[in-house]
Design a protein around this motif. Sequence first.
Motif, mmCIF file in Angstrom:
data_model
loop_
_atom_site.group_PDB
_atom_site.id
_atom_site.type_symbol
_atom_site.label_atom_id
_atom_site.label_comp_id
_atom_site.label_asym_id
_atom_site.label_seq_id
_atom_site.Cartn_x
_atom_site.Cartn_y
_atom_site.Cartn_z
ATOM 1 N N GLY A 286 32.392 18.550 -51.482
ATOM 2 C CA GLY A 286 31.631 17.682 -50.763
ATOM 3 C C GLY A 286 30.420 17.439 -51.463
ATOM 4 N N ALA A 287 30.271 17.446 -52.720
ATOM 5 C CA ALA A 287 29.080 17.142 -53.385
ATOM 6 C C ALA A 287 28.928 15.445 -53.307
ATOM 7 N N LEU A 288 30.014 14.916 -53.599
ATOM 8 C CA LEU A 288 30.390 13.571 -53.577
ATOM 9 C C LEU A 288 30.849 12.838 -52.048
ATOM 10 N N ALA A 289 30.018 12.141 -51.521
ATOM 11 C CA ALA A 289 30.588 11.298 -50.091
ATOM 12 C C ALA A 289 30.429 10.062 -50.462
ATOM 13 N N PHE A 290 30.902 9.404 -49.284
ATOM 14 C CA PHE A 290 30.811 7.923 -49.423
ATOM 15 C C PHE A 290 30.565 7.202 -48.194
ATOM 16 N N LYS A 291 29.866 6.095 -48.034
ATOM 17 C CA LYS A 291 29.940 5.164 -46.743
ATOM 18 C C LYS A 291 30.179 3.964 -47.149
ATOM 19 N N ARG A 292 31.310 3.295 -46.357
ATOM 20 C CA ARG A 292 31.914 2.260 -46.833
ATOM 21 C C ARG A 292 31.052 0.966 -45.743
ATOM 22 N N ALA A 293 30.974 -0.301 -46.669
ATOM 23 C CA ALA A 293 30.265 -1.314 -46.114
ATOM 24 C C ALA A 293 30.751 -1.776 -44.643
ATOM 25 N N ASP A 294 32.258 -1.481 -44.423
ATOM 26 C CA ASP A 294 32.838 -2.231 -43.327
ATOM 27 C C ASP A 294 32.686 -0.997 -42.093
ATOM 28 N N GLY A 295 32.126 -0.072 -42.551
ATOM 29 C CA GLY A 295 31.773 0.939 -41.246
ATOM 30 C C GLY A 295 32.750 2.183 -41.325
ATOM 31 N N SER A 296 33.944 2.039 -41.978
ATOM 32 C CA SER A 296 34.820 2.976 -41.992
ATOM 33 C C SER A 296 34.438 4.363 -42.597
ATOM 34 N N ALA A 297 35.063 5.451 -42.313
ATOM 35 C CA ALA A 297 34.286 6.909 -42.776
ATOM 36 C C ALA A 297 35.604 7.723 -43.062
ATOM 37 N N GLU A 298 35.329 8.579 -43.878
ATOM 38 C CA GLU A 298 36.331 9.531 -44.167
ATOM 39 C C GLU A 298 36.937 10.233 -43.056
ATOM 40 N N LYS A 299 38.047 10.593 -42.882
ATOM 41 C CA LYS A 299 38.662 11.128 -41.571
ATOM 42 C C LYS A 299 39.101 12.811 -41.847
ATOM 43 N N PRO A 300 38.695 13.784 -41.416
ATOM 44 C CA PRO A 300 38.866 14.947 -41.513
ATOM 45 C C PRO A 300 40.527 15.368 -41.474
ATOM 46 N N PRO A 301 41.043 16.228 -42.206
ATOM 47 C CA PRO A 301 42.412 16.770 -41.972
ATOM 48 C C PRO A 301 42.471 17.305 -40.687
ATOM 49 N N LYS A 302 43.593 17.210 -39.938
ATOM 50 C CA LYS A 302 43.887 17.752 -38.659
ATOM 51 C C LYS A 302 44.062 19.336 -38.391
ATOM 52 N N ILE A 303 44.180 19.998 -39.596
ATOM 53 C CA ILE A 303 44.196 21.416 -39.478
ATOM 54 C C ILE A 303 42.934 22.028 -40.488
ATOM 55 N N ASN A 304 42.053 22.562 -40.067
ATOM 56 C CA ASN A 304 41.032 23.225 -40.942
ATOM 57 C C ASN A 304 41.571 24.178 -41.922
ATOM 58 N N ARG A 305 41.406 24.133 -42.991
ATOM 59 C CA ARG A 305 41.932 25.058 -44.240
ATOM 60 C C ARG A 305 40.956 25.315 -45.028
ATOM 61 N N LEU A 306 41.060 26.732 -45.457
ATOM 62 C CA LEU A 306 40.251 27.437 -46.359
ATOM 63 C C LEU A 306 41.245 28.089 -47.575
ATOM 64 N N ALA A 307 40.837 27.676 -48.722
ATOM 65 C CA ALA A 307 41.434 27.844 -49.949
ATOM 66 C C ALA A 307 40.647 28.886 -50.840
ATOM 67 N N ILE A 308 41.163 29.812 -51.335
ATOM 68 C CA ILE A 308 40.535 30.837 -52.071
ATOM 69 C C ILE A 308 40.786 30.592 -53.638
ATOM 70 N N TRP A 309 39.608 30.072 -54.416
ATOM 71 C CA TRP A 309 39.724 29.681 -55.791
ATOM 72 C C TRP A 309 39.450 30.871 -56.482
ATOM 73 N N GLU A 310 40.439 31.031 -57.388
ATOM 74 C CA GLU A 310 40.340 32.250 -58.618
ATOM 75 C C GLU A 310 38.944 32.063 -59.368
ATOM 76 N N ASN A 311 38.138 33.370 -59.020
ATOM 77 C CA ASN A 311 36.918 33.489 -59.672
ATOM 78 C C ASN A 311 35.965 32.458 -59.230
ATOM 79 N N GLY A 312 35.988 31.984 -58.062
ATOM 80 C CA GLY A 312 35.269 31.035 -57.692
ATOM 81 C C GLY A 312 35.032 30.999 -56.136
ATOM 82 N N PRO A 313 34.756 29.643 -55.577
ATOM 83 C CA PRO A 313 34.241 29.814 -54.246
ATOM 84 C C PRO A 313 35.393 29.720 -53.205
ATOM 85 N N LEU A 314 35.029 29.685 -51.859
ATOM 86 C CA LEU A 314 35.755 29.323 -50.593
ATOM 87 C C LEU A 314 35.788 27.838 -50.445
ATOM 88 N N ILE A 315 36.773 27.074 -50.592
ATOM 89 C CA ILE A 315 37.064 25.695 -50.546
ATOM 90 C C ILE A 315 37.471 25.222 -48.847
#
Length: 213
Positions: free
Chosen positions: A62-91
């Motif tokens: 989520g470090a990168l995000a965007f805003k469209r000039a037409d007002g449209s926005a990113e829609k979230p997935p319908k299911i919240n999901r947490l993925a476990i990265w090897e040697n790294g964070p929770l995504i």
Amino acid sequence: MKRKDYFSKDITVTFDLGRCIHSRNCFLQLPEVFDPSKRPWVQADNAAADDIAATIRACPSGALAFKRADGSAEKPPKINRLAIWENGPLIVAGEISVEGADPETRVAMCRCGASKNKPYCDGSHVEAGFKTTGEPTPKSPPTNDDQGGGALVSRVPDGPLKVEGNLEICTGTGKQIAKTSKAFLCRCGASKNKPFCDGSHKEIGFQDSVKPN
């Protein structure tokens, strides 16, 4: 850390350096726009807004995000999901509100205890030499089959990450290990039941005091 904006007539790209985990997805997918060797490193006029938006949606932190000039926005997935990265964070992907902030669709949460931007991952696990599997077989909380709705993320002072809301927890390769409506997740790096907290933060004296919610 304040987000920095990069403008074109059709889309505004925003970037938060403190949340970047250097996955390099943006550069690998669209180097004509995202190139750390150039200044500015984001050149939003160099590709179509649809291509830029698609690339940003692949940014896991989520470090990168965007805003469209037409007002449209990113829609979230319908299911919240947490993925476990090897040697790294929770995504986490979904409709996620972190400590009362406006909901967003993608966050990377620290689980090594070393981030300087807690509760977010800032890539410090690499410098800290954090090593742990992304394919755990933990003792999991009871299954909850409900889906949808937002999830609230907060820190227990000097303790785990608390996630409230319907959530599917998966290994790094996508194997489901839990479906829950409340989870307490290790963020000190010491739990023997990762990704879940087992109280080890008390044994190691983990400190990250925050105001309780």
